[in-house]
Design a protein around this motif. Structure first.
Motif, mmCIF file in Angstrom:
data_model
loop_
_atom_site.group_PDB
_atom_site.id
_atom_site.type_symbol
_atom_site.label_atom_id
_atom_site.label_comp_id
_atom_site.label_asym_id
_atom_site.label_seq_id
_atom_site.Cartn_x
_atom_site.Cartn_y
_atom_site.Cartn_z
ATOM 1 N N VAL A 165 28.331 -24.093 -6.606
ATOM 2 C CA VAL A 165 27.521 -25.133 -6.081
ATOM 3 C C VAL A 165 26.038 -24.985 -6.977
ATOM 4 O O VAL A 165 25.723 -25.854 -7.619
ATOM 5 C CB VAL A 165 27.096 -25.299 -4.467
ATOM 6 N N GLU A 166 25.659 -23.672 -6.868
ATOM 7 C CA GLU A 166 24.367 -23.270 -7.649
ATOM 8 C C GLU A 166 24.498 -23.512 -9.440
ATOM 9 O O GLU A 166 23.632 -23.724 -9.906
ATOM 10 C CB GLU A 166 24.010 -21.861 -7.346
ATOM 11 N N GLN A 167 25.917 -23.143 -9.717
ATOM 12 C CA GLN A 167 26.213 -23.486 -10.928
ATOM 13 C C GLN A 167 26.498 -24.822 -11.266
ATOM 14 O O GLN A 167 26.821 -25.308 -12.416
ATOM 15 C CB GLN A 167 27.422 -22.466 -11.553
ATOM 16 N N GLY A 168 26.513 -25.656 -10.594
ATOM 17 C CA GLY A 168 26.667 -27.311 -10.596
ATOM 18 C C GLY A 168 28.328 -27.520 -10.920
ATOM 19 O O GLY A 168 28.652 -28.513 -11.626
ATOM 20 N N LYS A 169 29.367 -26.496 -10.479
ATOM 21 C CA LYS A 169 30.401 -26.399 -11.119
ATOM 22 C C LYS A 169 31.294 -27.260 -9.902
ATOM 23 O O LYS A 169 32.530 -27.192 -9.954
ATOM 24 C CB LYS A 169 31.136 -25.284 -11.226
ATOM 25 N N VAL A 170 30.947 -27.800 -8.979
ATOM 26 C CA VAL A 170 31.511 -28.729 -7.764
ATOM 27 C C VAL A 170 31.454 -30.004 -8.156
ATOM 28 O O VAL A 170 30.282 -30.548 -8.815
ATOM 29 C CB VAL A 170 31.155 -28.216 -6.467
ATOM 30 N N ASP A 171 32.540 -30.774 -7.854
ATOM 31 C CA ASP A 171 32.429 -32.385 -8.084
ATOM 32 C C ASP A 171 31.906 -32.784 -6.899
ATOM 33 O O ASP A 171 31.509 -33.975 -6.914
ATOM 34 C CB ASP A 171 33.989 -32.690 -8.210
ATOM 35 N N SER A 172 31.939 -32.073 -5.601
ATOM 36 C CA SER A 172 31.317 -32.720 -4.589
ATOM 37 C C SER A 172 30.344 -31.978 -3.763
ATOM 38 O O SER A 172 30.786 -30.650 -3.704
ATOM 39 C CB SER A 172 32.411 -33.130 -3.510
ATOM 40 N N PRO A 173 29.411 -32.375 -3.361
ATOM 41 C CA PRO A 173 28.230 -31.521 -2.796
ATOM 42 C C PRO A 173 28.592 -31.190 -1.297
ATOM 43 O O PRO A 173 29.464 -31.584 -0.757
ATOM 44 C CB PRO A 173 27.121 -32.317 -2.965
ATOM 45 N N PRO A 174 27.976 -30.076 -0.845
ATOM 46 C CA PRO A 174 28.137 -29.543 0.669
ATOM 47 C C PRO A 174 28.166 -30.814 1.537
ATOM 48 O O PRO A 174 27.396 -31.732 1.142
ATOM 49 C CB PRO A 174 27.073 -28.448 0.739
ATOM 50 N N THR A 175 28.524 -30.601 2.850
ATOM 51 C CA THR A 175 28.581 -31.610 3.761
ATOM 52 C C THR A 175 26.944 -31.775 4.282
ATOM 53 O O THR A 175 26.211 -30.843 4.077
ATOM 54 C CB THR A 175 29.517 -31.395 4.689
ATOM 55 N N ALA A 176 26.717 -32.893 4.804
ATOM 56 C CA ALA A 176 25.394 -33.216 5.451
ATOM 57 C C ALA A 176 24.793 -31.884 6.312
ATOM 58 O O ALA A 176 23.814 -31.526 6.058
ATOM 59 C CB ALA A 176 25.390 -34.356 6.176
ATOM 60 N N ASP A 177 25.672 -31.451 7.303
ATOM 61 C CA ASP A 177 24.873 -30.429 7.991
ATOM 62 C C ASP A 177 24.763 -29.069 7.230
ATOM 63 O O ASP A 177 23.723 -28.465 7.598
ATOM 64 C CB ASP A 177 25.930 -30.016 9.190
ATOM 65 N N ARG A 178 25.798 -28.914 6.220
ATOM 66 C CA ARG A 178 25.465 -27.454 5.446
ATOM 67 C C ARG A 178 24.038 -27.925 4.842
ATOM 68 O O ARG A 178 23.112 -27.005 4.528
ATOM 69 C CB ARG A 178 26.224 -27.311 4.256
ATOM 70 N N ILE A 179 23.731 -28.819 4.260
ATOM 71 C CA ILE A 179 22.363 -29.141 3.281
ATOM 72 C C ILE A 179 21.442 -29.160 4.230
ATOM 73 O O ILE A 179 20.418 -28.661 3.989
ATOM 74 C CB ILE A 179 22.574 -30.725 2.586
ATOM 75 N N GLN A 180 21.673 -29.887 5.239
ATOM 76 C CA GLN A 180 20.321 -29.762 6.390
ATOM 77 C C GLN A 180 20.142 -28.279 6.691
ATOM 78 O O GLN A 180 18.752 -27.724 6.716
ATOM 79 C CB GLN A 180 20.783 -30.279 7.847
ATOM 80 N N LYS A 181 21.027 -27.221 7.028
ATOM 81 C CA LYS A 181 20.745 -25.885 7.202
ATOM 82 C C LYS A 181 20.189 -25.301 5.958
ATOM 83 O O LYS A 181 19.188 -24.473 6.241
ATOM 84 C CB LYS A 181 22.067 -25.173 7.273
ATOM 85 N N MET A 182 20.529 -25.459 4.545
ATOM 86 C CA MET A 182 19.995 -25.036 3.626
ATOM 87 C C MET A 182 18.429 -25.354 3.652
ATOM 88 O O MET A 182 17.658 -24.576 3.234
ATOM 89 C CB MET A 182 20.558 -25.747 2.540
ATOM 90 N N ALA A 183 18.169 -26.512 3.828
ATOM 91 C CA ALA A 183 16.860 -27.210 3.815
ATOM 92 C C ALA A 183 15.973 -26.282 4.753
ATOM 93 O O ALA A 183 14.787 -25.903 4.726
ATOM 94 C CB ALA A 183 16.714 -28.691 4.161
ATOM 95 N N ASP A 184 16.467 -26.243 6.086
ATOM 96 C CA ASP A 184 15.733 -25.404 7.060
ATOM 97 C C ASP A 184 15.471 -24.129 6.583
ATOM 98 O O ASP A 184 14.215 -23.544 6.714
ATOM 99 C CB ASP A 184 16.683 -25.323 8.293
ATOM 100 N N LEU A 185 16.653 -23.403 6.048
ATOM 101 C CA LEU A 185 16.332 -21.841 5.765
ATOM 102 C C LEU A 185 15.446 -21.875 4.556
ATOM 103 O O LEU A 185 14.518 -20.677 4.396
ATOM 104 C CB LEU A 185 17.684 -21.311 5.440
ATOM 105 N N LEU A 186 15.409 -22.725 3.506
ATOM 106 C CA LEU A 186 14.568 -22.684 2.493
ATOM 107 C C LEU A 186 13.182 -23.237 2.679
ATOM 108 O O LEU A 186 12.104 -23.073 2.047
ATOM 109 C CB LEU A 186 15.279 -23.361 1.283
ATOM 110 N N GLY A 187 12.977 -23.768 3.642
ATOM 111 C CA GLY A 187 11.765 -24.508 4.029
ATOM 112 C C GLY A 187 11.270 -25.518 3.295
ATOM 113 O O GLY A 187 10.237 -25.897 2.864
ATOM 114 N N THR A 188 12.397 -26.565 2.799
ATOM 115 C CA THR A 188 12.084 -27.641 1.957
ATOM 116 C C THR A 188 12.544 -29.068 2.740
ATOM 117 O O THR A 188 13.023 -28.872 3.649
ATOM 118 C CB THR A 188 12.785 -27.630 0.689
ATOM 119 N N SER A 189 12.154 -29.894 2.116
ATOM 120 C CA SER A 189 12.345 -31.318 2.594
ATOM 121 C C SER A 189 13.802 -31.478 2.712
ATOM 122 O O SER A 189 14.224 -31.555 1.594
ATOM 123 C CB SER A 189 11.470 -32.401 1.947
ATOM 124 N N ALA A 190 14.190 -31.970 3.976
ATOM 125 C CA ALA A 190 15.676 -32.199 3.691
ATOM 126 C C ALA A 190 16.186 -33.634 2.871
ATOM 127 O O ALA A 190 17.218 -33.259 2.335
ATOM 128 C CB ALA A 190 16.092 -32.376 5.379
#
Lengths: 122, 122
Positions: B40-65
DNA sequence: CTGCCTGTCCCCTGTTTACTATACGTGGAC
DNA sequence: GTCCACGTATAGTAAACAGGGGACAGGCAG
């Protein structure tokens, strides 16, 4: 679980027969198999047809594409792009619209049209 | 082809390292495999993570979901429901919003908030 | 009673989505 | 040197998505 509302199939069948299309004929025009269309109309599919097929159905049946998309449980394809053009402001605004009546939404729509005029003048 | 913007991966990596998480550690906290996160970080995926994972990432990173959803090329999950609650009015309004500036959208948002007050009073 | 058209049923298929497992090269700490 | 943690390339995969093929029962026109 993008389950189409059960009403989607019933609505489709009613409009189709009202237009005098046989299932096979309509399926051909839309570009799907009779089998699949039968399934859809009976609500026996877990996922609704793709956006382009729904669009064609709406055209053939003379109904609002937006309504058909809603019944199918899909979002009209142009809306995500609009939302992502303003990734911060659009979601915030949409959440503020939650629960408003169609009349109120219409007012805001008119208001938006006016704002757009100002943009075009600049 | 729900291709995530290439910036999504770069943004993720920068924020993750800034927070001092190793790839493996962050992957574990988010609930994905290190392999996948690397992709994902290398942009080598065709489909991004699911909504719940993105939400968790935002929480952990302290950024706007919402921002993260936009970078990922996804629509925040609550918006489709809002749209479908008014299948005719919402799409029409959204199309009228196309091209407006964030400031104008904010104005409409405030306007909507006022309208909602009236609803609540009735 | 024979075509013919109606819709339906059961089963099968390719494609995409959203990931995972295993193994690997690299660089520093001890 | 070897152990460990870092990130990475290769490969694969279960489940969902979006259908399609072929046979079938029922009506009804000629």
């Amino acid at each position: 679980m993008t389950a189409p509302k059960p009403k989607f199939g019933a609505f489709l069948r009613e409009r189709r027969t009202a237009k005098g299309y046989s299932l096979r004929r309509f399926a051909e025009l839309v570009g799907v198999s009779p089998t699949y269309l039968s399934h859809v109309e009976q609500g026996k599919v877990d996922s609704p047809p793709t956006a382009d097929r729904i669009q064609k159905m709406a055209d053939l049946l003379g109904t609002s594409a937006d309504e058909l998309f809603a019944l199918a449980g899909r979002v009209p394809e142009d809306l995500p792009k609009i939302i992502q053009s303003q990734p911060e402001a659009m979601p915030a605004l949409l959440r503020a619209l939650k629960g408003l009546t169609p009349e109120q939404l219409k007012k805001l729509q008119d208001h938006a049209a006016k704002l757009r005029m100002e943009v075009d003048r600049s």
